[in-house]
Design a protein around this motif. Structure first.
Motif, short mmCIF file in Angstrom:
data_model
loop_
_atom_site.label_atom_id
_atom_site.label_comp_id
_atom_site.label_asym_id
_atom_site.label_seq_id
_atom_site.Cartn_x
_atom_site.Cartn_y
_atom_site.Cartn_z
N VAL A 216 39.81 48.68 47.96
CA VAL A 216 39.99 47.24 47.74
C VAL A 216 39.80 46.89 46.26
O VAL A 216 40.58 46.12 45.69
CB VAL A 216 39.00 46.44 48.62
N ALA A 217 38.79 47.48 45.63
CA ALA A 217 38.56 47.22 44.20
C ALA A 217 39.77 47.64 43.37
O ALA A 217 40.14 46.95 42.40
CB ALA A 217 37.31 47.95 43.74
N GLY A 218 40.40 48.76 43.73
CA GLY A 218 41.58 49.21 43.01
C GLY A 218 42.75 48.25 43.16
O GLY A 218 43.48 47.98 42.19
N LEU A 219 42.95 47.72 44.37
CA LEU A 219 44.02 46.75 44.59
C LEU A 219 43.78 45.48 43.78
O LEU A 219 44.70 44.93 43.17
CB LEU A 219 44.11 46.42 46.08
N ILE A 220 42.54 45.00 43.77
CA ILE A 220 42.21 43.80 43.01
C ILE A 220 42.47 44.02 41.53
O ILE A 220 43.04 43.15 40.84
CB ILE A 220 40.74 43.40 43.27
N ALA A 221 42.07 45.18 41.01
CA ALA A 221 42.28 45.46 39.59
C ALA A 221 43.76 45.47 39.24
O ALA A 221 44.18 44.95 38.20
CB ALA A 221 41.65 46.81 39.23
N ASP A 222 44.59 46.05 40.12
CA ASP A 222 46.02 46.12 39.85
C ASP A 222 46.65 44.74 39.77
O ASP A 222 47.37 44.41 38.81
CB ASP A 222 46.71 46.94 40.95
N VAL A 223 46.39 43.91 40.77
CA VAL A 223 47.06 42.61 40.82
C VAL A 223 46.44 41.63 39.82
O VAL A 223 47.14 40.77 39.26
CB VAL A 223 47.06 42.06 42.25
N SER A 224 45.15 41.77 39.55
CA SER A 224 44.51 40.89 38.56
C SER A 224 45.10 41.07 37.16
O SER A 224 45.08 40.14 36.34
CB SER A 224 43.00 41.16 38.51
N ALA A 225 45.60 42.28 36.89
CA ALA A 225 46.14 42.57 35.56
C ALA A 225 47.56 42.04 35.36
O ALA A 225 48.09 42.09 34.25
CB ALA A 225 46.12 44.08 35.32
N ARG A 226 48.18 41.52 36.40
CA ARG A 226 49.58 41.07 36.31
C ARG A 226 49.67 39.67 35.72
O ARG A 226 48.78 38.84 35.89
CB ARG A 226 50.24 41.13 37.68
N VAL A 227 50.76 39.42 35.05
CA VAL A 227 50.98 38.13 34.39
C VAL A 227 51.21 37.05 35.44
O VAL A 227 51.99 37.23 36.39
CB VAL A 227 52.18 38.21 33.42
N ARG A 228 50.54 35.93 35.25
CA ARG A 228 50.70 34.77 36.12
C ARG A 228 51.54 33.72 35.42
O ARG A 228 51.53 33.62 34.18
CB ARG A 228 49.33 34.17 36.45
N PRO A 229 52.28 32.91 36.17
CA PRO A 229 53.06 31.84 35.54
C PRO A 229 52.16 30.87 34.79
O PRO A 229 51.00 30.66 35.16
CB PRO A 229 53.76 31.16 36.71
N SER A 230 52.68 30.27 33.77
CA SER A 230 51.93 29.29 32.99
C SER A 230 51.46 28.14 33.88
O SER A 230 52.22 27.62 34.70
CB SER A 230 52.80 28.75 31.85
N GLY A 231 50.22 27.77 33.74
CA GLY A 231 49.67 26.66 34.49
C GLY A 231 49.05 27.04 35.82
O GLY A 231 48.38 26.22 36.46
N HIS A 232 49.24 28.29 36.27
CA HIS A 232 48.63 28.73 37.53
C HIS A 232 47.18 29.15 37.30
O HIS A 232 46.86 29.80 36.31
CB HIS A 232 49.40 29.91 38.12
N GLU A 233 46.31 28.80 38.23
CA GLU A 233 44.92 29.25 38.17
C GLU A 233 44.85 30.75 38.42
O GLU A 233 45.77 31.35 38.97
CB GLU A 233 44.08 28.50 39.20
N PRO A 234 43.74 31.40 38.05
CA PRO A 234 43.59 32.82 38.34
C PRO A 234 43.72 33.09 39.84
O PRO A 234 43.28 32.29 40.66
CB PRO A 234 42.17 33.14 37.84
N LEU A 235 44.30 34.21 40.17
CA LEU A 235 44.49 34.59 41.56
C LEU A 235 43.14 34.87 42.23
O LEU A 235 42.24 35.47 41.63
CB LEU A 235 45.37 35.84 41.63
N ARG A 236 43.00 34.43 43.47
CA ARG A 236 41.81 34.70 44.28
C ARG A 236 42.16 35.76 45.32
O ARG A 236 43.33 36.03 45.59
CB ARG A 236 41.32 33.42 44.96
N PHE A 237 41.12 36.31 45.97
CA PHE A 237 41.34 37.43 46.88
C PHE A 237 40.60 37.22 48.19
O PHE A 237 39.46 36.75 48.21
CB PHE A 237 40.89 38.74 46.23
N GLY A 238 41.27 37.60 49.29
CA GLY A 238 40.68 37.56 50.61
C GLY A 238 40.78 38.92 51.27
O GLY A 238 41.64 39.74 50.92
N LEU A 239 39.90 39.19 52.22
CA LEU A 239 39.87 40.48 52.90
C LEU A 239 39.79 40.26 54.40
O LEU A 239 38.96 39.48 54.88
CB LEU A 239 38.65 41.29 52.46
N SER A 240 40.63 40.95 55.15
CA SER A 240 40.54 40.95 56.59
C SER A 240 39.59 42.06 57.03
O SER A 240 39.61 43.16 56.48
CB SER A 240 41.92 41.20 57.21
N ALA A 241 38.74 41.77 58.02
CA ALA A 241 37.80 42.79 58.49
C ALA A 241 37.32 42.47 59.89
O ALA A 241 37.16 41.29 60.25
CB ALA A 241 36.60 42.89 57.55
#
Length: 353
Positions: A216-241
Motif C-alpha cells: 500500500v505504501a508503494g502504491l501511495i508513493a507512486d500516485v502521490s508523485a504524479r502531477v495534479r491539475p492546477s487548482g486541485h487539492e492533494p490526492l487523498r487515499f482510502g483502503l478497503s479491508a
C-alpha cells in the motif's frame, strides 16, 4: 504528505455477506430494509462513510437479490444526517449528463454529504447481457476518463460544451448548483496504470484494495508523485479491508479459519465469477497473491487480531497515508459494533486524533 485524521466507513451489503454467502450466523440478505438499518446504525456508532457498490445484477449468483445503488443512496441521504454517502458508478450505464444531474440532486438531499466512486467495471455479463457490450480494459478506462471529465465540470456548475470520442455536448449547464462546496467528492477505484493516471487527473480520493502495508505504501508513493491539475487539492487515499477484531489473537484466528471454511461452500460461485471477470483487471491479479476472505482485498490487509494489534496496524496504514478505512465484517452488525467500541477509540488514542 499531510494526512487528515482517520475516518472509518463501511461497505453496504448490496449483495449480501462479504466473506461467505452461506453463513448460518448471517443469512443472505441484501434487502433495502437491512441496508437502511445497517447504515443508520453505522451513523449512530460514529462511522464516517458508507460505500454503496453498484451492480445491476448480482455478480456472484444472478438468482440472488441485489440492492440498487443510486436509488438506495438517495433514500439514505434523506434518512441520515451526518454520514457520507458514496455511490459507485460504472460509466457505461449512465450518460454523463444524466448521472451528473442525479449526483447533484443527491448532494442537495444530503446537505453536502454525497460522493461518487468511479469504477470501470470487471463483471462482463452485467454489460454484455444488457446489450451495452464489454470493451477491452484500456478502452473502458479511456471511456471513463472522458466521462468523468464531463461529469466533473457539470458538477462544478460550468456550462459544458464537449467534443470527444464518445460524447458531444452543447452548452449544457445543471441548476441549481452545489450550495455546499465546489462539487461532490470523487473517489476512484482501480490499480492499473490507466486507473492511476485517471485518479491523478480527476479524483479526490484513491481507493486501494486491501493489501499488506508495504504494498500500500508503494502504491501511495507512486500516485502521490504524479502531477495534479492546477487548482486541485492533494490526492487523498482510502483502503478497503475486512476486519476481525477479538479480545485475543487466538479468537480472531479461529474466526478467520471459520470464515475460510464457510467460504469453501461458495467455491462454485467464485469459479463462475472468475470466468466472468476481465483477466486484465489488476484487482483480481492482486487478490490471487494471497489467501483471504472478504471482497476488494479483504483480510489481505492484515486487520485480523486482538483489539490492540488491529488498532496498531490501522495506525501504521494511516501514517503511510491512508485517511479513510472502508471496512467489512462478518457477522457484519455485531462486529461493526465491536470495532466502534473497542478498536476505533484505540486508533484515535494511538494517533492523538
Amino acid at each position: 504528505m499531510s494526512v487528515k485524521p482517520p475516518r472509518f466507513g463501511i461497505w453496504a451489503l448490496v449483495h449480501g455477506s462479504r466473506a461467505a454467502l452461506q453463513d448460518p450466523a448471517e443469512p443472505y440478505d441484501a434487502s433495502w430494509a437491512r441496508n437502511k438499518a445497517l447504515v443508520l446504525e453505522a451513523e449512530r456508532l460514529g462511522f464516517d462513510s458508507v460505500l454503496v457498490a453498484q451492480h445491476t445484477a448480482n455478480p456472484h449468483d444472478p438468482s440472488l437479490d441485489q440492492l440498487e445503488a443510486w436509488t438506495a443512496s438517495a433514500a439514505l441521504a434523506a434518512l441520515t444526517s451526518r454520514i457520507e454517502i458514496i455511490a459507485a458508478i460504472k460509466p457505461y450505464l449512465y450518460h454523463p449528463v444524466v448521472l451528473a444531474k442525479m449526483a447533484q440532486q443527491i448532494e442537495h438531499i444530503s446537505g453536502g454529504r454525497f460522493a461518487i466512486n468511479l469504477v470501470n467495471a470487471w463483471n462482463r455479463p452485467e454489460l454484455e447481457r444488457a446489450g451495452i457490450g464489454f470493451a477491452e480494459h484500456d478502452e473502458r478506462y479511456a471511456y471513463g476518463r472522458e466521462w468523468i471529465s464531463v461529469v466533473e465540470r457539470l458538477l462544478r456548475g460550468e456550462t459544458v460544451t464537449h467534443r470527444g470520442d464518445n460524447f458531444r455536448i452543447d452548452g449544457y449547464r445543471l441548476l441549481p448548483a452545489d450550495p455546499y462546496r465546489a462539487r461532490p467528492r470523487i473517489y476512484v477505484g482501480g490499480e492499473s496504470e490507466p486507473a492511476r493516471s485517471l485518479v491523478a487527473a480527476h479524483g479526490d480520493v484513491w481507493f486501494i484494495n486491501g493489501q499488506p502495508h508495504d504494498d500500500v505504501a508503494g502504491l501511495i508513493a507512486d500516485v502521490s508523485a504524479r502531477v495534479r491539475p492546477s487548482g486541485h487539492e492533494p490526492l487523498r487515499f482510502g483502503l478497503s479491508a475486512f476486519v476481525i477484531a477479538r479480545e485475543t489473537q487466538a479468537q480472531a484466528d479461529e474466526h478467520l479459519q471459520h470464515l475460510f471454511e464457510l467460504a469453501e461452500l461458495d467455491k462454485p460461485l467464485r469459479e463462475r465469477q472468475k470466468a466472468n471477470t476481465d483477466p486484465q483487471a489488476v484487482m483480481h491479479q492482486t487478490f490471487a497473491r494471497s489467501a483471504r476472505v472478504g471482497s476488494n482485498g479483504g483480510t489481505a490487509a492484515g486487520l485480523v487480531g486482538d483489539y490492540d494489534t488491529v488498532a496498531r496496524r490501522i495506525a501504521a496504514f494511516h501514517r503511510a497515508g491512508i485517511e479513510l478505512f472502508m471496512l467489512q465484517f462478518q457477522p457484519f452488525e455485531a462486529d461493526m459494533r465491536v470495532f466502534a467500541e473497542e478498536v476505533a477509540p484505540r486508533v484515535r488514542r494511538l494517533l492523538g486524533a
